[in-house]
Design a protein around this motif. Sequence first.
Motif, PDB file in Angstrom:
ATOM      1  N   ALA A 318       0.832  -1.207   0.000  1.00  0.00           N
ATOM      2  CA  ALA A 318       0.000   0.000   0.000  1.00  0.00           C
ATOM      3  C   ALA A 318       0.863   1.252   0.000  1.00  0.00           C
ATOM      4  N   SER A 319       1.940   1.244   0.782  1.00  0.00           N
ATOM      5  CA  SER A 319       2.830   2.406   0.834  1.00  0.00           C
ATOM      6  C   SER A 319       3.501   2.637  -0.508  1.00  0.00           C
ATOM      7  N   VAL A 320       3.962   1.558  -1.144  1.00  0.00           N
ATOM      8  CA  VAL A 320       4.629   1.695  -2.437  1.00  0.00           C
ATOM      9  C   VAL A 320       3.648   2.213  -3.488  1.00  0.00           C
ATOM     10  N   ARG A 321       2.427   1.664  -3.494  1.00  0.00           N
ATOM     11  CA  ARG A 321       1.431   2.140  -4.464  1.00  0.00           C
ATOM     12  C   ARG A 321       1.166   3.624  -4.292  1.00  0.00           C
ATOM     13  N   SER A 322       1.054   4.076  -3.049  1.00  0.00           N
ATOM     14  CA  SER A 322       0.758   5.481  -2.783  1.00  0.00           C
ATOM     15  C   SER A 322       1.909   6.382  -3.222  1.00  0.00           C
ATOM     16  N   VAL A 323       3.133   6.018  -2.854  1.00  0.00           N
ATOM     17  CA  VAL A 323       4.293   6.836  -3.211  1.00  0.00           C
ATOM     18  C   VAL A 323       4.507   6.821  -4.718  1.00  0.00           C
ATOM     19  N   PHE A 324       4.307   5.669  -5.347  1.00  0.00           N
ATOM     20  CA  PHE A 324       4.477   5.555  -6.791  1.00  0.00           C
ATOM     21  C   PHE A 324       3.467   6.437  -7.514  1.00  0.00           C
ATOM     22  N   ALA A 325       2.229   6.422  -7.082  1.00  0.00           N
ATOM     23  CA  ALA A 325       1.189   7.214  -7.743  1.00  0.00           C
ATOM     24  C   ALA A 325       1.513   8.699  -7.725  1.00  0.00           C
ATOM     25  N   ARG A 326       2.145   9.154  -6.636  1.00  0.00           N
ATOM     26  CA  ARG A 326       2.512  10.569  -6.523  1.00  0.00           C
ATOM     27  C   ARG A 326       3.899  10.851  -7.098  1.00  0.00           C
ATOM     28  N   GLY A 327       4.543   9.818  -7.607  1.00  0.00           N
ATOM     29  CA  GLY A 327       5.863  10.017  -8.178  1.00  0.00           C
ATOM     30  C   GLY A 327       6.924  10.353  -7.156  1.00  0.00           C
ATOM     31  N   ASP A 328       6.687  10.016  -5.880  1.00  0.00           N
ATOM     32  CA  ASP A 328       7.637  10.307  -4.809  1.00  0.00           C
ATOM     33  C   ASP A 328       8.080  11.774  -4.862  1.00  0.00           C
ATOM     34  N   GLY A 329       7.085  12.653  -5.034  1.00  0.00           N
ATOM     35  CA  GLY A 329       7.359  14.080  -5.081  1.00  0.00           C
ATOM     36  C   GLY A 329       7.398  14.671  -6.468  1.00  0.00           C
ATOM     37  N   HIS A 330       7.288  13.825  -7.495  1.00  0.00           N
ATOM     38  CA  HIS A 330       7.299  14.317  -8.873  1.00  0.00           C
ATOM     39  C   HIS A 330       5.886  14.465  -9.450  1.00  0.00           C
ATOM     40  N   ASP A 331       4.868  14.326  -8.632  1.00  0.00           N
ATOM     41  CA  ASP A 331       3.455  14.491  -8.995  1.00  0.00           C
ATOM     42  C   ASP A 331       2.868  13.278  -9.713  1.00  0.00           C
ATOM     43  N   THR A 332       3.623  12.648 -10.601  1.00  0.00           N
ATOM     44  CA  THR A 332       3.180  11.419 -11.263  1.00  0.00           C
ATOM     45  C   THR A 332       4.377  10.475 -11.351  1.00  0.00           C
ATOM     46  N   PRO A 333       4.165   9.187 -11.636  1.00  0.00           N
ATOM     47  CA  PRO A 333       5.301   8.257 -11.750  1.00  0.00           C
ATOM     48  C   PRO A 333       6.253   8.594 -12.890  1.00  0.00           C
ATOM     49  N   LEU A 334       5.832   9.393 -13.853  1.00  0.00           N
ATOM     50  CA  LEU A 334       6.650   9.636 -15.045  1.00  0.00           C
ATOM     51  C   LEU A 334       7.972  10.319 -14.725  1.00  0.00           C
ATOM     52  N   GLY A 335       8.034  11.075 -13.609  1.00  0.00           N
ATOM     53  CA  GLY A 335       9.264  11.760 -13.269  1.00  0.00           C
ATOM     54  C   GLY A 335      10.174  10.997 -12.339  1.00  0.00           C
ATOM     55  N   LEU A 336       9.743   9.819 -11.872  1.00  0.00           N
ATOM     56  CA  LEU A 336      10.571   8.994 -10.999  1.00  0.00           C
ATOM     57  C   LEU A 336      11.835   8.518 -11.716  1.00  0.00           C
ATOM     58  N   ALA A 337      12.955   8.566 -11.028  1.00  0.00           N
ATOM     59  CA  ALA A 337      14.193   8.055 -11.628  1.00  0.00           C
ATOM     60  C   ALA A 337      14.041   6.590 -12.021  1.00  0.00           C
ATOM     61  N   GLU A 338      13.298   5.815 -11.201  1.00  0.00           N
ATOM     62  CA  GLU A 338      13.087   4.386 -11.502  1.00  0.00           C
ATOM     63  C   GLU A 338      12.294   4.180 -12.782  1.00  0.00           C
ATOM     64  N   MET A 339      11.510   5.164 -13.195  1.00  0.00           N
ATOM     65  CA  MET A 339      10.764   5.080 -14.452  1.00  0.00           C
ATOM     66  C   MET A 339      11.523   5.731 -15.599  1.00  0.00           C
ATOM     67  N   VAL A 340      12.151   6.872 -15.340  1.00  0.00           N
ATOM     68  CA  VAL A 340      12.831   7.604 -16.408  1.00  0.00           C
ATOM     69  C   VAL A 340      13.933   6.761 -17.037  1.00  0.00           C
ATOM     70  N   ARG A 341      14.508   5.840 -16.270  1.00  0.00           N
ATOM     71  CA  ARG A 341      15.555   4.989 -16.849  1.00  0.00           C
ATOM     72  C   ARG A 341      15.007   4.165 -18.018  1.00  0.00           C
ATOM     73  N   HIS A 342      13.723   3.802 -17.966  1.00  0.00           N
ATOM     74  CA  HIS A 342      13.122   3.067 -19.081  1.00  0.00           C
ATOM     75  C   HIS A 342      12.959   3.971 -20.303  1.00  0.00           C
ATOM     76  N   LEU A 343      12.620   5.223 -20.075  1.00  0.00           N
ATOM     77  CA  LEU A 343      12.535   6.171 -21.183  1.00  0.00           C
ATOM     78  C   LEU A 343      13.898   6.367 -21.816  1.00  0.00           C
ATOM     79  N   VAL A 344      14.917   6.547 -20.991  1.00  0.00           N
ATOM     80  CA  VAL A 344      16.279   6.733 -21.504  1.00  0.00           C
ATOM     81  C   VAL A 344      16.708   5.524 -22.327  1.00  0.00           C
ATOM     82  N   ALA A 345      16.399   4.326 -21.832  1.00  0.00           N
ATOM     83  CA  ALA A 345      16.771   3.112 -22.561  1.00  0.00           C
ATOM     84  C   ALA A 345      16.057   3.029 -23.905  1.00  0.00           C
TER      85      ALA A 345
END
Length: 354
Positions: A318-345
Amino acid sequence: MRATTPTGSAAGSLSRADRLAESQRKIRPPFRLDETMRFYSPQENVDALEHPRVKAWLDFVTKEWTPVPIAGCRRRLGLLVPCCKYKPYPTSREHRGINAGLLEAGWRSVGTVPVPEPLTAFLDPDERADLLDVSPLVRDGVVLDRFVISEPLGLVPYEHVYHWRGEQSPSSSYDDPGLFEARGTSVSPDRADSTAWRTSGGRWKWGVSETDAYVTMHNTMAEVIAETLARVGGTYAAVLAWTSPGLTHRSFLADAAWRAEDGIPVSRPGRGGPRGLVGVLDLQPGAVTILPTRSQLADGRGALATRMRREGRRSGPASVRSVFARGDGHDTPLGLAEMVRHLVAALDERAEDA
């Protein structure tokens, strides 16, 4: 039947006058809100298509805009990212997260558009000013053009985010939360054509007028993006879109196959019955690759959980889902470093394709 407009503070909070201050806060100084460019409901979005600044922009992007020539360019890629609450877009945490990942991967600005210095006040102390650079990016002879998917503007080339034709860009002048039903406030109850109603929890639900206007605006935006990509798409070896599942920007792009995979509606109620939703890939098959995929999202959640455990944070599902949805401060998951690495790849792969 039109819902009765409620009285009291709840109704006042949705009046255009009472919404003005909130809309003004979304525009970062020195940029200023164009008070005529506030579109709070699907019906106001449809009206926006006749707004002079919006009409001029849509004509420009579909018929005139061309990529900036870059010396030494051997290959060109396009990247579509979502618009966001705060304008200019690059000041948002989501865009800053995405741009940080690109810069860390070695992409560099060609320096054709200066950053308005006052905007650096919206960076965190440890952030670099070139996160706000809207010029095309280049790496090893490959040029990357960024675009923003926007309602009501369709598509905004990044280099025109700050200024256009010598004036503040329309893309840094508007507020448009009006196509997001889940917010519970994307309605204009004072309009004669409003059919929205309030739920027992005080939120608003769309009626047939709202959903009918939503389909009109949705499909118009898909047509604008498709027309633009059809005209300039030959410039690009690939065009990628970095959009969150379940949100309207993804729906603008999706065809029937993507709708089935993502669980995106294929139609909404209209005044004459159900009306189909059309996406860019219906109109221009193969024009864009939609990311992140579901497997990339799952991987990003897993990587975030690992980081949260390492940092001593609660890391239950539940905690991970909540933090992921908010992007851990980036508003959405799209700005998370853990996600952006997939875009870079994904960009790396397209940059290297012969």
